[in-house]
Write an enzyme that holds these catalytic residues in place. Structure first.
Site, PDB file in Angstrom:
ATOM      1  CB  CYS A   1      41.214  82.674  -2.163  1.00 26.17           C
ATOM      2  SG  CYS A   1      39.587  83.392  -1.879  1.00 26.17           S
TER       3      CYS A   1
ATOM      4  CB  CYS B   1      36.419  82.383  -3.486  1.00 25.21           C
ATOM      5  SG  CYS B   1      36.864  84.119  -3.216  1.00 25.21           S
TER       6      CYS B   1
ATOM      7  CG  ASP C   1      22.911  20.424   8.253  1.00 23.23           C
ATOM      8  OD1 ASP C   1      22.667  19.905   9.346  1.00 23.23           O
ATOM      9  OD2 ASP C   1      22.040  20.801   7.460  1.00 23.23           O
TER      10      ASP C   1
ATOM     11  CG  ASP D   1      20.022  23.200   4.627  1.00 23.19           C
ATOM     12  OD1 ASP D   1      20.485  23.635   5.698  1.00 23.19           O
ATOM     13  OD2 ASP D   1      18.920  22.627   4.547  1.00 23.19           O
TER      14      ASP D   1
ATOM     15  CG  ASP E   1      23.111  24.975   8.626  1.00 23.35           C
ATOM     16  OD1 ASP E   1      22.958  24.291   9.645  1.00 23.35           O
ATOM     17  OD2 ASP E   1      22.904  24.558   7.480  1.00 23.35           O
TER      18      ASP E   1
END
Length: 782
Positions: free
Chosen positions: A94, A97, A476, A672, A676
């Site tokens: 069950c 249990c 950049d 890079d 950034d």
């Protein structure tokens, strides 16, 4: 205690539709913030709102998974096979249990957690690190027996292997019985019984799965469709066809799973960068330990042919390392004492002693593997569309099959009922959407795998797909288009100060900076800067630095800082980066520093234009003369200079806002990784160049190019284009074949044989087509 996010490994689950159902159901749980499925890796990620509810939510998730697919094996992905084990418990009486067993097992020394599911009988044990698992397992069996006398706890791996063997034997017996019924003359009754026995041997797993799913309310899956189609064929006395369809369906499923496993292995073999062990000196002995056990400061020994297990600094040894798995570059890199080495690199011709600077979890190889493994959880629009489409497609086809079966014969008096029911069964067989749902994520997975092998880490199939829509790229300048290796070119003095004065005081001002410009000034100074002599330090973002040292106030930075501090200065006209210096409020002169343009940047714009990029832009913090000079040399459309870090975000937003309304094309930013992060996060697609940028920048970027080679951008576009072509081919193939067979089937021109061959064949062809992406090539000319 669990973390906010946990990853489960779902072994044995090969149905894309089932993955989607599991994802949808777990999303409905309270305290679940987000759920993502990675079909190719067979992983389920769950993000939680409340850590305190973690155990309860995880248990509910287990129940949902076991309810939808009770035969799969659920494991915590973070744990190794030595830290967790799954058992099959029989003889359970069950639910209460099971709860008692769980509670008692958690009290056993060395058991971190225990979870026993009554419905499936699966027991998941998680052990403490370095616990004696054999002793624990023995104690677990004994403890469970004291609560449930009839309980038997079996090793799940052995049970699964035994079940697989039984499955193949059943299929073999079914094929043998089918051959007997088909080729040996027998009485009709006996022949019928043998066909039924053959059908049950071959398709019993499909029938049971269909019945279980119907009880759970899960209709419209492949098990349901095949069950209805084949039982319908039996009702129409098409016994050979019914068994054959089930047989070929099962063979197709095996071939499909084998093809998917092969594709996973092929992709993972490209990315075999994870080190298995680390060599560490213990006394006079060299001992192999797990990379996870290496601590910062430990000295590890790496022999020729071995992978460097953690990031570190070379203490002894000089030679070459192969960084191909990290960067895609085949040329070995020379290495000397004092230089940094990244985990995952292979030592080629020497023995290196490396002092660990990071733990394995924080090292480069772990970050790369994590990025790759989680990449396909971020789905593309195409994947999301197909998943939603599949949920609608199958019910619609089933409803259409119902209409085909009963409307013409019963309402229109157009032929026999059996004839139209057969046509409807053909419709059902071909209606499974697996080829569609399977092939698209596999295509993107292949594209991400190919890119990773070439040193391009793409964080999701959504970004891989979006690469095809980029028409504007913003760069950049410093460190991205230029080498970032600055050198002092000129020192100009003023107001009686000497060159030595300017270099010395500017070096003291830059002492705490690791920016390449600062390092070039310190290098020109030629001495170690005694930081104890620096009384105060203030960094003015985007302008420069003010320090107090040697009883003097030093102001070092750009023109904006000179103006801010009201210093009368002489502007420089040099085409380089200029650092102005003032001592005690008096202008002392300036240092002119130049940065060389990268070789691979010189033809970049021309190649990008050929690739369909319409606009290229430079954003730079340098003065206009320097930025314009670089832009003119490289052929950029627009150059925007004199920008502070925060100004770059506004400049990028302006570029994005200037795009015409309704223009769905994307804006990419390439940097890079130094200062950034905000711009990388704001762009539609942020690309970080190199693995040496800040962790924040790598986290913010959507794509990471593991070396500084700008030509990798072109490779990324090629791979994205090839992936898109393969995905479109798979969609067209699946739709076309299914549409043709559906039309032929509804007209009575296609049998169930053609239908099952079409369904299985399309899935296999789509998988094979997706594997083409892994082939080394130009990825399609641009």
């Amino acid at each position: 205690m669990m973390e906010n996010k946990t990853e489960l490994l779902l072994e044995g689950l090969s149905c894309p539709n089932c993955f989607a159902k599991i994802e949808d159901e777990i999303k409905k749980l309270s305290d679940v913030k987000g759920v993502s499925i990675n079909f190719m890796e067979k992983t389920l990620s769950i993000e939680l709102n409340e850590i305190s509810r973690a155990d309860a939510v995880l248990k509910e998730a287990y129940q949902i998974i076991n309810h939808i697919e009770p035969d799969i094996i659920i494991k915590d992905k973070k744990l190794s096979k030595h830290e967790q084990k799954i058992f099959i418990a029989t003889g359970l009486c069950c639910e209460s249990c099971c709860v008692k067993v769980e509670k008692e097992l958690r009290q056993i020394d060395g058991v971190k957690s225990a979870m026993l599911d009554y419905a499936t009988g699966k027991l998941l044990l998680e052990f403490m690190p370095h616990a004696n698992s054999d002793r624990i397992i023995k104690e677990v069996r004994g403890t469970a027996k004291t609560i449930i006398e009839k309980i038997k706890i079996k090793d799940e791996e052995i049970t699964v292997k035994r079940q697989a063997l039984i499955y193949y034997i059943q299929i073999g017996i079914g094929v043998l019985l089918y051959a007997v019924a088909l080729f040996i003359p027998l009485k009709p009754e006996i022949r019928f019984v043998i066909f039924v026995l053959s059908f049950l041997c071959i398709g019993i797993h499909v029938l049971i799965a269909a019945i279980k799913n119907i009880v759970r309310g899960n209709f419209f899956d492949e098990n349901f469709l095949m069950t209805i189609a084949t039982i319908g064929a039996f009702v129409l006395h098409e016994y050979p066809e019914a068994v054959a369809v089930m047989l070929f369906y099962q063979i197709g499923e095996m071939l499909q799973e084998g093809a998917i496993s092969h594709s996973r292995s092929s992709i993972k073999s490209l990315l075999n960068i994870r080190p298995e062990y680390a060599n560490i000196m213990q006394g006079s002995d060299l001992v192999k330990i797990s990379p996870y056990e290496v601590n910062v400061g430990d000295v590890i020994v790496v022999k020729p042919g071995e992978k460097i297990p953690v990031d570190g600094i070379v203490e002894k040894g000089a030679g070459f390392i192969d960084t191909r798995a990290l960067t895609g570059e085949s040329v070995p890199q020379s290495i000397r004492p004092g230089e940094e080495v990244l985990s995952g690199s292979i030592v080629t011709n020497t023995v290196l002693s490396v002092k660990a600077t990071k733990t394995f979890s924080n090292s480069t190889v772990s970050k790369i593997m994590e990025l790759i493994e989680t990449s396909t959880s971020k789905k593309s629009k195409t994947e999301n569309f197909i998943t939603k489409f599949a949920k609608i497609y199958t019910p619609v086809v089933v409803f259409a099959a119902f209409l085909i079966a009963f409307v013409p014969p019963l309402l229109l008096n157009a032929g026999e009922l059996g004839e139209w029911v057969y046509k409807a069964l053909v419709f059902l067989v071909i209606s499974c959407p697996c080829a569609l749902v399977l092939s698209i994520p596999l295509g993107f997975f292949g594209g991400i795998g190919r890119a990773s092998k070439d040193g391009i880490l793409i964080k999701g199939s959504n970004y891989l797909e979006a690469l095809n829509q980029v028409d504007t790229i913003v760069f950049d300048k410093t460190g991205t288009l230029t080498k970032g290796t600055f050198k002092v070119e000129k020192i100009v003095t003023a107001n009686g100060f000497s060159k030595d004065d300017i270099v010395q005081y500017t070096a003291f001002a830059e002492a705490y900076s690791n920016h390449p410009i600062a390092l070039s000034i310190i290098s020109e100074y030629g001495h170690d800067v005694d930081k104890k002599l620096i009384e105060s330090f203030e960094e003015i973002s985007g302008m420069g630095i003010i320090v107090k040292t040697l009883d003097k106030t030093i102001v070092a930075g750009n023109e904006a800082l000179m103006k801010k501090e009201h210093i009368i200065y002489t502007p420089s006209k040099d085409a380089g980066t200029v650092v102005y210096c003032a001592i005690n409020g008096i202008f002392a002169g300036y240092i002119s520093i130049n940065d060389e343009i990268k070789e691979d940047a010189k033809n970049l714009v021309k190649q990008l234009k050929k690739a369909g990029i319409k606009k290229t832009v430079i954003l730079s913090g340098d003065n206009k003369e320097i930025a314009d000079y670089v832009g003119a040399q490289l052929g950029f459309d627009t150059v925007i200079a004199n920008l502070l870090p925060e100004d770059k975000v506004f400049a990028l937003e302006k570029i994005i806002s200037e795009k015409k309304i309704g223009n769905k094309n994307k804006v990419m930013f390439v940097g890079d990784g130094i200062n950034d992060a905000p711009v990388l996060a704001r762009a539609d697609i942020g690309v970080a160049m190199g693995l040496h940028g800040t962790d924040v920048a790598i986290e913010s970027a959507d794509i990471i190019i593991t070396n500084d080679n700008l030509e990798k951008l072109l490779d990324a576009f090629r791979i994205a284009k090839k992936t898109r072509n393969v995905v479109i081919q798979n969609i067209i193939l699946a739709f076309t074949v299914k549409a043709i067979v559906l039309i032929l089937g509804s007209g009575g021109l296609a049998t169930m044989w053609e239908a099952v061959f079409a369904d299985v064949g399309v899935a296999l062809l789509a998988v094979a087509n997706s594997l083409r992406i892994l082939k080394k090539g130009n990825g399609g000319k641009l």
